[in-house]
Design a protein around this motif. Structure first.
Motif, mmCIF file in Angstrom:
data_model
loop_
_atom_site.group_PDB
_atom_site.id
_atom_site.type_symbol
_atom_site.label_atom_id
_atom_site.label_comp_id
_atom_site.label_asym_id
_atom_site.label_seq_id
_atom_site.Cartn_x
_atom_site.Cartn_y
_atom_site.Cartn_z
ATOM 1 N N UNK A 126 -2.372 -16.190 -55.516
ATOM 2 C CA UNK A 126 -2.087 -17.476 -56.175
ATOM 3 C C UNK A 126 -3.101 -17.656 -57.289
ATOM 4 N N UNK A 127 -2.633 -17.520 -58.507
ATOM 5 C CA UNK A 127 -3.538 -17.636 -59.658
ATOM 6 C C UNK A 127 -3.958 -19.088 -59.832
ATOM 7 N N UNK A 128 -5.252 -19.321 -59.839
ATOM 8 C CA UNK A 128 -5.780 -20.661 -60.083
ATOM 9 C C UNK A 128 -6.572 -20.661 -61.388
ATOM 10 N N UNK A 129 -6.589 -21.819 -62.028
ATOM 11 C CA UNK A 129 -7.275 -21.942 -63.318
ATOM 12 C C UNK A 129 -8.772 -21.715 -63.129
ATOM 13 N N UNK A 130 -9.387 -20.980 -64.015
ATOM 14 C CA UNK A 130 -10.802 -20.637 -63.839
ATOM 15 C C UNK A 130 -11.752 -21.519 -64.639
ATOM 16 N N UNK A 131 -11.221 -22.477 -65.381
ATOM 17 C CA UNK A 131 -12.112 -23.374 -66.134
ATOM 18 C C UNK A 131 -11.354 -24.641 -66.521
ATOM 19 N N UNK A 132 -12.100 -25.615 -67.011
ATOM 20 C CA UNK A 132 -11.488 -26.841 -67.486
ATOM 21 C C UNK A 132 -11.120 -27.811 -66.387
ATOM 22 N N UNK A 133 -10.274 -28.763 -66.744
ATOM 23 C CA UNK A 133 -9.912 -29.847 -65.829
ATOM 24 C C UNK A 133 -9.235 -29.330 -64.571
ATOM 25 N N UNK A 134 -8.411 -28.288 -64.701
ATOM 26 C CA UNK A 134 -7.660 -27.765 -63.558
ATOM 27 C C UNK A 134 -8.352 -26.571 -62.897
ATOM 28 N N UNK A 169 -9.744 -24.203 -60.381
ATOM 29 C CA UNK A 169 -9.524 -24.066 -58.948
ATOM 30 C C UNK A 169 -8.135 -24.461 -58.489
ATOM 31 N N UNK A 170 -7.276 -24.900 -59.387
ATOM 32 C CA UNK A 170 -5.931 -25.352 -59.038
ATOM 33 C C UNK A 170 -4.881 -24.425 -59.640
ATOM 34 N N UNK A 171 -3.748 -24.287 -58.926
ATOM 35 C CA UNK A 171 -2.613 -23.529 -59.438
ATOM 36 C C UNK A 171 -1.891 -24.388 -60.464
ATOM 37 N N UNK A 172 -1.895 -23.953 -61.705
ATOM 38 C CA UNK A 172 -1.319 -24.759 -62.781
ATOM 39 C C UNK A 172 0.188 -24.994 -62.593
ATOM 40 N N UNK A 173 0.996 -23.955 -62.269
ATOM 41 C CA UNK A 173 2.439 -24.204 -62.094
ATOM 42 C C UNK A 173 2.737 -25.220 -60.989
ATOM 43 N N UNK A 174 2.050 -25.112 -59.858
ATOM 44 C CA UNK A 174 2.302 -26.029 -58.740
ATOM 45 C C UNK A 174 1.845 -27.443 -59.088
ATOM 46 N N UNK A 175 0.659 -27.566 -59.670
ATOM 47 C CA UNK A 175 0.104 -28.878 -59.990
ATOM 48 C C UNK A 175 0.931 -29.598 -61.038
ATOM 49 N N UNK A 176 1.252 -28.912 -62.130
ATOM 50 C CA UNK A 176 2.003 -29.554 -63.208
ATOM 51 C C UNK A 176 3.424 -29.897 -62.779
ATOM 52 N N UNK A 177 4.087 -28.980 -62.056
ATOM 53 C CA UNK A 177 5.451 -29.260 -61.594
ATOM 54 C C UNK A 177 5.470 -30.467 -60.655
ATOM 55 N N UNK A 178 4.482 -30.555 -59.770
ATOM 56 C CA UNK A 178 4.410 -31.687 -58.843
ATOM 57 C C UNK A 178 4.209 -32.994 -59.601
ATOM 58 N N UNK A 179 3.337 -32.965 -60.590
ATOM 59 C CA UNK A 179 3.072 -34.183 -61.374
ATOM 60 C C UNK A 179 4.308 -34.608 -62.167
ATOM 61 N N UNK A 180 5.040 -33.637 -62.713
ATOM 62 C CA UNK A 180 6.235 -33.964 -63.490
ATOM 63 C C UNK A 180 7.287 -34.622 -62.609
ATOM 64 N N UNK A 181 7.514 -34.044 -61.421
ATOM 65 C CA UNK A 181 8.508 -34.622 -60.501
ATOM 66 C C UNK A 181 8.115 -36.043 -60.107
ATOM 67 N N UNK A 183 -5.022 -29.468 -51.164
ATOM 68 C CA UNK A 183 -5.139 -28.127 -50.578
ATOM 69 C C UNK A 183 -3.974 -27.244 -51.015
ATOM 70 N N UNK A 184 -2.751 -27.776 -50.997
ATOM 71 C CA UNK A 184 -1.582 -26.995 -51.415
ATOM 72 C C UNK A 184 -1.697 -26.614 -52.883
ATOM 73 N N UNK A 185 -2.082 -27.563 -53.735
ATOM 74 C CA UNK A 185 -2.144 -27.292 -55.174
ATOM 75 C C UNK A 185 -3.297 -26.355 -55.524
ATOM 76 N N UNK A 186 -4.302 -26.297 -54.661
ATOM 77 C CA UNK A 186 -5.445 -25.422 -54.910
ATOM 78 C C UNK A 186 -5.262 -24.059 -54.253
ATOM 79 N N UNK A 187 -4.032 -23.700 -53.909
ATOM 80 C CA UNK A 187 -3.762 -22.383 -53.351
ATOM 81 C C UNK A 187 -4.317 -22.183 -51.960
ATOM 82 N N UNK A 188 -4.444 -23.274 -51.179
ATOM 83 C CA UNK A 188 -4.911 -23.172 -49.811
ATOM 84 C C UNK A 188 -6.394 -23.418 -49.628
#
Length: 549
Positions: free
Chosen positions: A13-21, A23-35, A467-472
C-alpha cells in the motif's frame, strides 16, 4: 500433500512520503473525502431531494436484498460457532505463539462493549422490548395479542435475535478476519488484507483501494446513525433534568415532543469535540479510560434497575426467553419472508434494518476489536467478543425492558412509556420507577453515560478511519484525526438537517451504504475458511516432516 505454497502476504500500500498526507494512502484518502463531501453537499444544498431519493433507493434495497441480508447474517453466526468449535482453528492464537494480550480482560471487554453496542443499548434497552411487544411475527400471525402477557415471549425472542449472537457475529466476523491476517501473517490491519486468499495480488491495485474506501464510507455512515440516535437521547435526557424548552419541538400529528434541530446540533458538537480530544490521545489512554468508565456506570445503572425495578419479573422472563431463543436459534438464523407480505414488511423494517446497521458499523467495530485483541486465541475471541456480550445484552434488555413492560402491564404507567418518543422511553421508565429526588441523580448519571458512550463510539471510529487510510498503521497523525472528526461532524449535522431534525435520512443512507460491504463480508468468510484450512494443512505437513526427521 508434499508441498503447500506459502500464503500471499506481499501487500504493498503506497503511502505518501511527505507533505500533508505523509503516511496516508492518497487514493483511499482522497476517494473517501470526495464521497463524504458529495453526500454532505447534497444533503445541505438539496435536502428535500436527498431525503426523497435516499428513501426511494432504501425501499428498493430492502425489497431486493432483504433475503440476502438475512441469509448472510445467519451465515456469519454459524460460521463463527463452527470456527470456534473446530479444535485446529479455535486454538490458533491471533499473534505469536507466546504472545500475551495487550489489555486486561476487563479493559478489553469494556472497550468492546462501548464501541459495539453502548449507545444502542441506552436507546433501545426499553424501546426495543416495548416495540416488539406491540409488533412481532407471532402477533402478525395472530398467535398473540399486542401489549399483553401472551406477547412477552415472542417480544424477547426477537429482541434477543436483534441484539444477540447474530448482531455481535457481524462485528466479530470482520474483526476475526482482520486480526488473523494482521497478527498471524504480519499483514496491514486494513480491509483489503482479509480478502488476500481469494484476490491475491489484485488487492495491491484499484480493487484493494475500493475495498478500503468501502470500509471508510461504511464506518462513517454506521457511526453517523449511532451518533444521531445517541445525541437524540442525550437531548431528551438533558431536557428531563433541566427543562430547557428549546431542546424539544412539538411532535408530528400531536405526538410526543422530539428533539429540536438546534438541540441535536448543539449536542452533536459537544460530543464530537470531546471525541476528537479522546481520539488524539489514542487507544491506550482516552479510549481505554472512557470505556472503563462506561462499563462501571452501566453496572451502576443496571444495579439501580435491579433494586428499584421489576427484577423478579425480569429474572423469570430472562430464563424462559433465553431457552426460547436457543430453541428457535436455527430457524431465526435463516427465517426470511417476501417483502410483499405483512411479515416481510415487518422484517425489512426491523431485522433487516438492524443487520444493515450492524454491517455498516462492522468495519469500525471489527477493526477496533482486532486492534485490541492481539494475543488472544480464535476461540477466546469468539467467546469473549460474541457470546459473552450477547448474554450481557440479554440481561440488560430483560431487566430494563422488562421493568418498562411490567410498569405498563400493572397499569402504573398507563401507556405513558409506550407513547414516549423512542429515545425518551428510558427516562420515562425511570420517572415511574424512582422518586423525584432520586430520579434527578439517576437521570444525570444516564446523561453522562450516554455522553461517554457517544464519545467512545465516535473516537474509536476516528481511530479506525485513520488506520484504514494509513494502510493499516495504528499510530496515525493527530492532525488527520482532528480533520476527520470535523468532517464526520459536518456529515451528521447535514443529514440531520436534511431530515428536518429527524434520523430518517441517516438510516436510509446507512442501509444503502452497508449493502456493498455486506458482499465484502461474505467474501471475508470464504477467505478465512480457505486460510484456516490451508494453515491447518501446513501445520500437519510440518508435523509429519518433524516425525520423519
Amino acid at each position: 500433500m508434499s508441498y503447500i505454497p506459502a500464503p500471499f502476504t506481499d501487500i504493498d500500500i503506497n503511502t505518501h512520503d511527505r507533505g500533508f498526507y505523509e503516511g496516508y494512502s492518497l487514493p483511499v484518502t482522497l476517494a473517501s473525502k470526495i464521497v463524504v463531501a458529495l453526500l454532505t453537499a447534497w444533503a445541505l444544498l438539496w435536502p428535500i431531494s436527498a431525503e426523497s431519493i435516499l428513501s426511494l433507493v432504501n425501499t428498493e434495497v430492502l425489497d431486493i436484498f432483504n433475503l440476502f441480508y438475512v441469509l448472510a447474517v445467519g451465515l456469519f453466526a454459524w460460521f463463527l460457532l463452527i470456527v470456534a468449535a473446530v479444535p485446529s482453528s479455535g486454538r490458533r492464537k491471533l499473534g505469536k505463539p507466546d504472545e500475551k494480550p495487550e489489555f486486561s480482560t476487563f479493559s478489553w471487554f469494556a472497550m468492546m462493549f462501548g464501541a459495539g453496542l453502548g449507545v444502542g443499548l441506552m436507546v433501545y434497552a426499553t424501546a426495543e422490548p416495548l416495540g416488539l411487544w406491540a409488533s412481532n411475527p407471532e402477533i402478525i400471525r395472530g398467535n398473540a395479542e399486542p401489549n399483553t402477557a401472551g406477547a412477552l415471549q415472542s417480544a424477547f425472542r426477537y429482541t434477543f435475535l436483534h441484539y444477540g449472537l447474530h448482531a455481535w457475529g457481524i462485528y466479530v466476523v470482520t474483526g476475526l478476519c482482520l486480526a488473523y491476517y494482521a497478527y498471524t501473517r504480519d499483514m496491514p490491519l486494513t480491509i483489503r488484507s482479509a480478502l488476500t486468499p481469494i484476490l491475491g495480488r489484485h488487492v495491491n491495485g484499484p480493487i484493494g483501494h475500493a475495498l478500503d474506501v468501502l470500509g471508510v464510507v461504511a464506518t462513517i455512515l454506521g457511526v453517523a446513525v449511532t451518533i444521531g440516535f445517541g445525541v437524540s437521547q442525550l437531548v431528551e435526557g438533558v431536557y428531563s433534568v433541566t427543562g430547557m424548552d428549546w431542546l424539544l419541538q412539538p411532535g408530528l400529528d400531536g405526538g410526543a415532543p422530539t428533539p429540536s434541530s438546534v438541540g441535536l446540533i448543539v449536542a452533536l458538537v459537544l460530543v464530537m469535540v470531546l471525541s476528537i480530544l479522546s481520539a488524539v490521545s489514542g487507544v491506550g489512554r482516552g479510549v481505554k479510560y472512557l470505556s472503563n468508565l462506561n462499563l462501571i456506570l452501566s453496572c451502576v445503572l443496571l444495579l439501580v434497575f435491579v433494586i428499584f425495578g421489576s427484577f423478579m419479573f425480569a429474572a423469570s422472563e430472562y430464563g424462559s426467553a433465553l431457552l426460547d431463543y436457543l430453541r428457535h436459534f436455527p430457524a431465526l438464523s435463516f427465517e426470511a419472508w417476501s417483502t410483499d407480505t405483512e411479515l416481510g414488511a415487518w422484517q425489512a423494517g426491523w431485522t433487516t434494518f438492524y443487520w444493515a446497521w450492524w454491517i455498516a458499523f462492522s468495519p469500525f467495530v471489527g477493526l477496533f476489536l482486532a486492534r485490541i485483541s492481539r494475543g488472544r486465541t480464535v476461540r477466546e475471541f469468539v467467546l469473549g467478543a460474541a457470546v459473552l456480550p450477547s448474554l450481557v445484552c440479554f440481561a440488560w434488555m430483560t431487566i430494563l425492558g422488562g421493568t418498562s413492560i411490567d410498569l405498563e402491564i400493572s397499569g402504573i404507567a398507563q401507556g405513558t412509556i409506550i407513547e414516549a418518543s423512542q429515545t425518551n422511553k428510558l427516562f420515562a421508565t425511570l420517572q415511574y420507577m424512582v422518586g423525584d429526588q432520586l430520579y434527578a441523580a439517576i437521570a444525570v448519571m444516564c446523561v453522562i453515560l450516554v455522553l461517554t458512550f457517544l464519545v467512545t463510539s465516535a473516537d474509536s471510529g476516528l481511530l479506525v478511519i485513520n488506520t484504514i487510510m494509513a494502510g493499516g498503521e495504528e499510530e496515525t497523525s493527530s492532525l488527520h484525526r482532528v480533520l476527520w472528526g470535523v468532517l464526520l461532524t459536518l456529515v451528521i449535522a447535514a443529514l440531520i438537517l436534511a431530515g428536518g431534525g429527524g434520523l430518517v435520512v441517516l438510516q436510509n443512507a446507512m442501509i444503502i451504504g452497508a449493502l456493498p460491504f455486506a458482499f465484502v463480508m461474505v467474501g471475508m468468510c470464504a477467505s478465512l475458511a480457505k486460510a484456516l484450512y490451508r494453515d491447518h494443512q501446513r501445520d500437519r505437513l510440518q508435523h509429519d516432516e518433524q516425525l520423519a526427521a
